[in-house]
Write a protein that holds these residues in place. Structure first.
Motif, short mmCIF file in Angstrom:
data_model
loop_
_atom_site.label_atom_id
_atom_site.label_comp_id
_atom_site.label_asym_id
_atom_site.label_seq_id
_atom_site.Cartn_x
_atom_site.Cartn_y
_atom_site.Cartn_z
N LEU A 64 48.60 34.86 47.92
CA LEU A 64 48.63 35.40 46.38
C LEU A 64 48.52 36.94 46.70
CD1 LEU A 64 46.14 32.96 44.93
CD2 LEU A 64 48.85 33.02 44.53
N THR A 65 48.61 37.49 45.63
CA THR A 65 48.24 38.90 45.73
C THR A 65 46.89 39.07 45.65
OG1 THR A 65 48.19 39.07 43.22
CG2 THR A 65 50.41 39.43 44.26
N GLU A 85 41.45 37.68 44.13
CA GLU A 85 40.27 38.12 43.65
C GLU A 85 39.50 37.34 42.37
OE1 GLU A 85 40.43 42.27 42.91
OE2 GLU A 85 39.79 42.78 44.83
N VAL A 86 40.56 36.94 41.40
CA VAL A 86 40.04 36.66 40.16
C VAL A 86 39.75 34.99 40.76
CG1 VAL A 86 40.81 35.53 38.02
CG2 VAL A 86 41.37 38.05 38.89
N LEU A 87 40.51 34.44 41.18
CA LEU A 87 40.24 32.93 41.66
C LEU A 87 39.02 32.86 42.63
CD1 LEU A 87 43.64 31.47 42.67
CD2 LEU A 87 42.42 31.20 40.40
N VAL A 88 38.51 33.58 43.35
CA VAL A 88 37.29 33.67 44.16
C VAL A 88 36.14 33.89 43.15
CG1 VAL A 88 36.04 35.05 45.93
CG2 VAL A 88 38.42 34.60 46.24
N GLU A 89 36.06 34.68 42.11
CA GLU A 89 35.09 35.15 41.41
C GLU A 89 35.05 33.83 40.17
OE1 GLU A 89 33.04 37.56 41.02
OE2 GLU A 89 33.96 38.51 42.73
N ILE A 90 36.21 33.33 39.98
CA ILE A 90 35.76 32.16 38.84
C ILE A 90 35.32 30.71 39.62
CG2 ILE A 90 37.16 30.71 37.36
CD1 ILE A 90 38.46 33.23 36.36
N VAL A 137 41.46 38.86 33.17
CA VAL A 137 40.96 37.92 34.10
C VAL A 137 41.63 36.59 33.56
CG1 VAL A 137 39.02 36.34 34.73
CG2 VAL A 137 38.68 39.05 34.48
N LYS A 138 41.70 36.24 32.47
CA LYS A 138 42.38 34.87 32.11
C LYS A 138 43.93 34.76 32.42
CE LYS A 138 39.65 34.07 27.70
NZ LYS A 138 39.53 33.94 26.34
N SER A 139 44.49 36.09 32.32
CA SER A 139 46.12 36.00 32.65
C SER A 139 46.37 36.01 34.04
CB SER A 139 46.54 37.52 31.99
OG SER A 139 47.84 37.66 32.51
N ARG A 140 45.56 36.82 34.77
CA ARG A 140 45.26 36.65 36.19
C ARG A 140 45.14 35.50 36.74
NH1 ARG A 140 42.95 42.36 38.44
NH2 ARG A 140 44.76 43.78 37.49
N SER A 141 44.00 34.59 36.53
CA SER A 141 43.81 33.36 36.80
C SER A 141 44.80 32.22 36.31
CB SER A 141 42.39 32.84 36.09
OG SER A 141 42.48 32.60 34.83
N TYR A 142 45.49 32.34 35.22
CA TYR A 142 46.88 31.48 34.92
C TYR A 142 47.76 31.65 35.81
CZ TYR A 142 50.59 30.00 32.30
OH TYR A 142 51.75 29.23 32.10
N TYR A 143 48.31 32.86 36.25
CA TYR A 143 49.32 33.11 37.02
C TYR A 143 48.97 32.87 38.48
CZ TYR A 143 52.05 35.06 33.15
OH TYR A 143 52.59 35.27 32.11
N ALA A 144 47.70 33.07 38.80
CA ALA A 144 47.22 32.63 40.11
C ALA A 144 47.36 31.20 40.47
CB ALA A 144 45.83 33.33 40.50
N LEU A 145 46.82 30.43 39.48
CA LEU A 145 46.98 29.12 39.57
C LEU A 145 48.19 28.40 39.58
CD1 LEU A 145 43.87 27.82 37.26
CD2 LEU A 145 44.15 27.76 39.88
N ARG A 146 48.96 29.00 38.85
CA ARG A 146 50.43 28.54 38.94
C ARG A 146 50.93 29.09 40.04
NH1 ARG A 146 54.36 31.03 34.16
NH2 ARG A 146 55.82 31.20 35.85
N ALA A 147 51.09 29.99 40.70
CA ALA A 147 51.53 30.56 42.16
C ALA A 147 50.89 29.71 43.05
CB ALA A 147 50.96 32.01 42.44
#
Length: 184
Positions: A126-127, A132-137, A158-168
């Motif tokens: 991941l980028t 960072e967003v996933l680690v925090e949440i 944060v919401k947007s990045r967590s969505y795309y991070a989970l998708r990735a």
């Protein structure tokens, strides 16, 4: 004091099964009622009636007209059996109910190690912003607002990045694209 019904046959030396059958036909209902009153348990009372009839069969010579009532003898034997069982329970330590909750079966430790390694590899793909967003949440257990404050970005980001991070992550774990191809 004789009991009508089976007593005349007794004088002809009724043996075994016929004796038990005639005793049960004549006295079974009253024996069962008496034993049920003493034990407050129908199944235990049936066992007591069975044991009483077995003892009557073993001691058939005690069932004579000169020695008193047959029903009285049977009721006395039933009471003695109940007393013996109560004494035996009092001597034994109390029974403890079996614990029905058993520990859950855990997967093999090797599977956990493989899963952890696969997840770490997927996180590495991941980028840095998504990671960072996933680690925090997920790892630090923070809310979206708390993660936004810790990272210094807006809650919507944060919401947007967590969505795309989970998708990735899903794509990487299923053997698809890498996390670098997901929009920021």
């Amino acid at each position: 004091m004789t009991t009508p019904g089976w007593w005349p046959r007794r004088s002809r030396r009724v043996r075994g099964e016929d004796l038990v059958r005639s005793l049960y036909n004549e006295h079974g209902a009253s024996l069962l009622a008496y034993a049920t009153r003493l034990t407050n348990d129908r199944a235990a009372a049936e066992d007591i009636v069975q044991e009483t009839l077995l003892r009557a069969w073993k001691h058939s010579d005690a069932l004579t007209a000169e020695k008193g009532s047959v029903r009285g003898w049977l009721l006395t034997v039933a009471r003695n059996i109940v007393t013996d069982r109560a004494r035996a329970r009092a001597v034994r330590p109390p029974e403890v109910a079996e614990v029905t909750e058993s520990p859950s079966v855990e997967r093999d430790h090797a599977d956990q190690v493989v899963d952890s390694m696969a997840m770490l590899g997927a996180l590495d793909s991941l980028t840095p912003e998504h990671r960072e967003v996933l680690v925090e949440i997920y790892y630090k257990g923070r809310t979206v607002t708390e993660a936004a404050q810790a990272l210094g970005i807006a809650a919507g980001t944060v919401k947007s990045r967590s969505y795309y991070a989970l998708r990735a992550l899903r794509a990487v774990m299923s053997g698809g694209k890498t996390g670098t191809e997901v929009p920021r």
